[in-house]
Design an enzyme around this catalytic site. Structure first.
Site, PDB file in Angstrom:
ATOM      1  N   TYR A  67       5.231  -6.446  -6.924  1.00  0.00           N
ATOM      2  CA  TYR A  67       6.592  -6.951  -7.116  1.00  0.00           C
ATOM      3  C   TYR A  67       6.726  -7.788  -8.387  1.00  0.00           C
ATOM      4  O   TYR A  67       7.820  -8.241  -8.713  1.00  0.00           O
ATOM      5  CB  TYR A  67       7.020  -7.773  -5.897  1.00  0.00           C
ATOM      6  CG  TYR A  67       7.557  -6.922  -4.772  1.00  0.00           C
ATOM      7  CD1 TYR A  67       8.882  -6.980  -4.390  1.00  0.00           C
ATOM      8  CD2 TYR A  67       6.720  -6.037  -4.095  1.00  0.00           C
ATOM      9  CE1 TYR A  67       9.375  -6.196  -3.368  1.00  0.00           C
ATOM     10  CE2 TYR A  67       7.195  -5.248  -3.078  1.00  0.00           C
ATOM     11  CZ  TYR A  67       8.524  -5.333  -2.709  1.00  0.00           C
ATOM     12  OH  TYR A  67       8.997  -4.539  -1.693  1.00  0.00           O
ATOM     13  N   LYS A  92      -6.189  -4.184   1.875  1.00  0.00           N
ATOM     14  CA  LYS A  92      -6.773  -2.871   1.595  1.00  0.00           C
ATOM     15  C   LYS A  92      -7.976  -3.068   0.669  1.00  0.00           C
ATOM     16  O   LYS A  92      -8.175  -2.361  -0.316  1.00  0.00           O
ATOM     17  CB  LYS A  92      -5.728  -1.950   0.947  1.00  0.00           C
ATOM     18  CG  LYS A  92      -6.139  -0.480   0.899  1.00  0.00           C
ATOM     19  CD  LYS A  92      -6.232   0.163   2.273  1.00  0.00           C
ATOM     20  CE  LYS A  92      -6.561   1.643   2.147  1.00  0.00           C
ATOM     21  NZ  LYS A  92      -6.811   2.264   3.464  1.00  0.00           N
ATOM     22  N   ASP A 148      -3.632  -0.073   7.001  1.00  0.00           N
ATOM     23  CA  ASP A 148      -3.297   1.116   7.770  1.00  0.00           C
ATOM     24  C   ASP A 148      -3.686   0.953   9.239  1.00  0.00           C
ATOM     25  O   ASP A 148      -2.945   1.351  10.144  1.00  0.00           O
ATOM     26  CB  ASP A 148      -3.917   2.377   7.162  1.00  0.00           C
ATOM     27  CG  ASP A 148      -5.328   2.176   6.646  1.00  0.00           C
ATOM     28  OD1 ASP A 148      -5.693   1.027   6.372  1.00  0.00           O
ATOM     29  OD2 ASP A 148      -6.054   3.175   6.517  1.00  0.00           O
ATOM     30  N   ASP A 151       6.227  -6.621   2.756  1.00  0.00           N
ATOM     31  CA  ASP A 151       7.556  -6.023   2.778  1.00  0.00           C
ATOM     32  C   ASP A 151       7.605  -4.875   3.779  1.00  0.00           C
ATOM     33  O   ASP A 151       8.514  -4.773   4.615  1.00  0.00           O
ATOM     34  CB  ASP A 151       7.913  -5.529   1.373  1.00  0.00           C
ATOM     35  CG  ASP A 151       9.363  -5.109   1.253  1.00  0.00           C
ATOM     36  OD1 ASP A 151      10.150  -5.354   2.182  1.00  0.00           O
ATOM     37  OD2 ASP A 151       9.716  -4.518   0.217  1.00  0.00           O
ATOM     38  N   ASP A 187       9.226  -4.957   7.994  1.00  0.00           N
ATOM     39  CA  ASP A 187      10.261  -4.037   8.469  1.00  0.00           C
ATOM     40  C   ASP A 187       9.755  -3.219   9.655  1.00  0.00           C
ATOM     41  O   ASP A 187      10.505  -2.944  10.601  1.00  0.00           O
ATOM     42  CB  ASP A 187      10.705  -3.106   7.343  1.00  0.00           C
ATOM     43  CG  ASP A 187      11.703  -3.756   6.396  1.00  0.00           C
ATOM     44  OD1 ASP A 187      11.778  -5.007   6.398  1.00  0.00           O
ATOM     45  OD2 ASP A 187      12.395  -3.043   5.657  1.00  0.00           O
TER      46      ASP A 187
END
Length: 334
Positions: free
Chosen positions: A124, A171, A204, A228, A232
Site C-alpha cells: 500500500y 507469508k 493461506d 485488508d 473483509d
C-alpha cells in the site's frame, strides 16, 4: 462535556448513514460540535484535491473524525482517500472488531475476532513503476519501526481487553526477508507480554482456519495487504461489511472512525441504506473519547432493535428503511 470533532459524510449513501448516526448520538445525550468537510470527488470539484488541507488540519486539531464511505475509482482516477488519510495523518493502526450481531443472518456463530492491520506501508506504499512495456514492478515495503509499532498496538489492545492470544499472520515461508522481519518484530514484542499467548499462521492457512473454525481465533496481527483481505473475509463470517466497524488510529489520540463498506450509489437517496457499520464505528469513537457509558447504551439499544426486528434493513433480511432503523434505535435509547 462537548467534544469538537471532524465530520466527513462521504458520498453515495454516506450522507444518509451519517445523518442517522448523528441522530442516534444526539439521542444518547452525546454533545459535539462538528466541523464538516467533503473529500474525494466532491472535494476535487470544490477544492481541486481529494483531501483538502483544511480537512487534514481539522483532524490534526480535533484529533478525532467520523467518516462515511467515499467512492474510490477502480483502475483509474484519483487514489484512495482512505489510504491518503492514513498516510497524511500517520494512522498506523487499523482496528476491526468482528462479532455476531443478534438476528443478523450469518454462516457462523460465536465469532469474536479483532483484526489489527498495519496501515501505512507494505504494497500500500503505492510504489509502482513500469520496467518495460507490459511489465510492472510494485514494491512491498516492510520496516522494523512500523512492524514493531503495530505489534505493540496489538498486544497492548489484547492485554487491555483481556484477550487471550495474538496470532501473527504472514507469508514468511516465501517472502523470507519482508514477512520475516514482520515476524521478528512480533516475536520480540511478544516477549514483553507474557500474559498474552502468541502464535503464527501462514496467511493461506489462516484463511482456511477462519472459514472452518473462526471461533478458535482471537486477535489477528497482519501487515497491510493481508490485513485488508482478511478483515473483509472476517466481516463475511458475520454478515458482511455493513455490520462491522473500523478505526484508524495514530499517536497522540488521533483517530478516524469509519464505515468500510462501499458508497452504494445505486441506492443513494432511496432511504434503503443500513447505518449499522457507521453506528458501530461511532461506538468505537465513543470508547476512544472516554464516553464508555454512552457507548454501551447505544450498543444495548442496537441489540434490542435488532433482536425485535425493528432495525433489520433489507440487506439483513428485514424491511426497515434507514429512517425506521434510526427511529428504532432512538426509541430503544429512551
Amino acid at each position: 462535556m462537548t467534544h469538537r470533532l471532524t465530520l466527513i459524510p462521504g458520498d453515495g449513501i454516506g450522507p444518509e448513514v451519517t445523518r442517522a448516526v448523528l441522530r442516534v448520538l444526539e439521542a444518547s445525550g452525546f454533545s459535539a460540535e462538528w466541523e464538516e468537510f467533503t473529500a474525494g470527488a466532491a472535494a476535487v470539484a470544490e477544492h481541486g484535491t481529494t483531501l483538502p488541507t483544511t480537512l487534514l488540519d481539522s483532524i490534526r486539531k480535533n484529533k478525532v473524525a467520523l467518516k462515511g464511505p467515499i467512492t474510490t475509482p477502480i483502475g483509474e482516477g484519483f487514489t484512495s482517500v482512505n489510504v491518503g488519510l492514513r498516510k497524511a495523518l500517520d494512522l498506523y493502526a487499523n482496528l476491526r472488531p468482528v462479532w455476531n450481531l443478534p438476528n443478523v443472518p450469518s454462516r457462523y456463530q460465536n465469532v469474536d475476532l479483532v483484526i489489527v492491520r498495519e496501515n501505512t506501508e507494505d504494497l500500500y506504499a503505492g510504489l509502482e513503476h513500469i520496467v518495460v512495456p507490459g511489465v510492472v514492478e510494485s514494491l512491498k515495503i516492510i520496516t522494523e519501526v512500523a512492524s514493531t509499532k503495530i505489534a505493540r498496538f496489538a498486544f497492548a489492545h489484547a492485554r487491555k481487553h483481556r484477550r487471550k492470544r495474538v496470532t501473527a499472520v504472514h507469508k514468511a515461508n516465501i517472502m523470507k526477508l519482508g514477512d520475516g522481519l514482520f515476524l521478528e518484530c512480533a516475536r520480540r514484542v511478544a516477549r514483553d507480554y507474557p500474559d498474552v499467548q502468541y502464535d503464527e499462521r501462514i496467511v493461506d492457512a489462516a484463511c482456511m482456519h477462519l472459514v472452518m473454525h473462526p471461533e478458535k481465533l482471537d486477535v489477528l496481527l497482519l501487515p497491510n495487504l493481508y490485513g485488508d483481505i482478511v478483515s473483509d473475509l472476517c466481516a463475511g463470517l458475520v454478515g458482511g461489511l455493513g455490520v462491522v466497524p473500523a478505526a484508524n488510529l495514530g499517536e497522540g489520540g488521533i483517530g478516524v472512525f469509519e464505515a468500510v463498506h462501499g458508497s452504494a450509489p445505486d441506492i443513494a437517496g432511496l432511504d434503503k441504506a443500513n447505518p449499522t457499520a457507521l453506528l458501530l464505528s461511532s461506538v468505537l469513537m465513543l470508547y476512544h473519547l472516554g464516553e464508555d457509558a454512552r457507548a454501551e447504551r447505544i450498543m444495548k439499544a442496537l441489540w434490542t432493535a435488532l433482536e425485535d426486528g425493528s432495525a433489520r434493513t433489507a440487506d439483513l433480511g428485514g424491511t426497515a428503511t434507514t429512517t425506521q432503523f434510526t427511529d428504532a434505535i432512538v426509541k430503544a435509547l429512551r
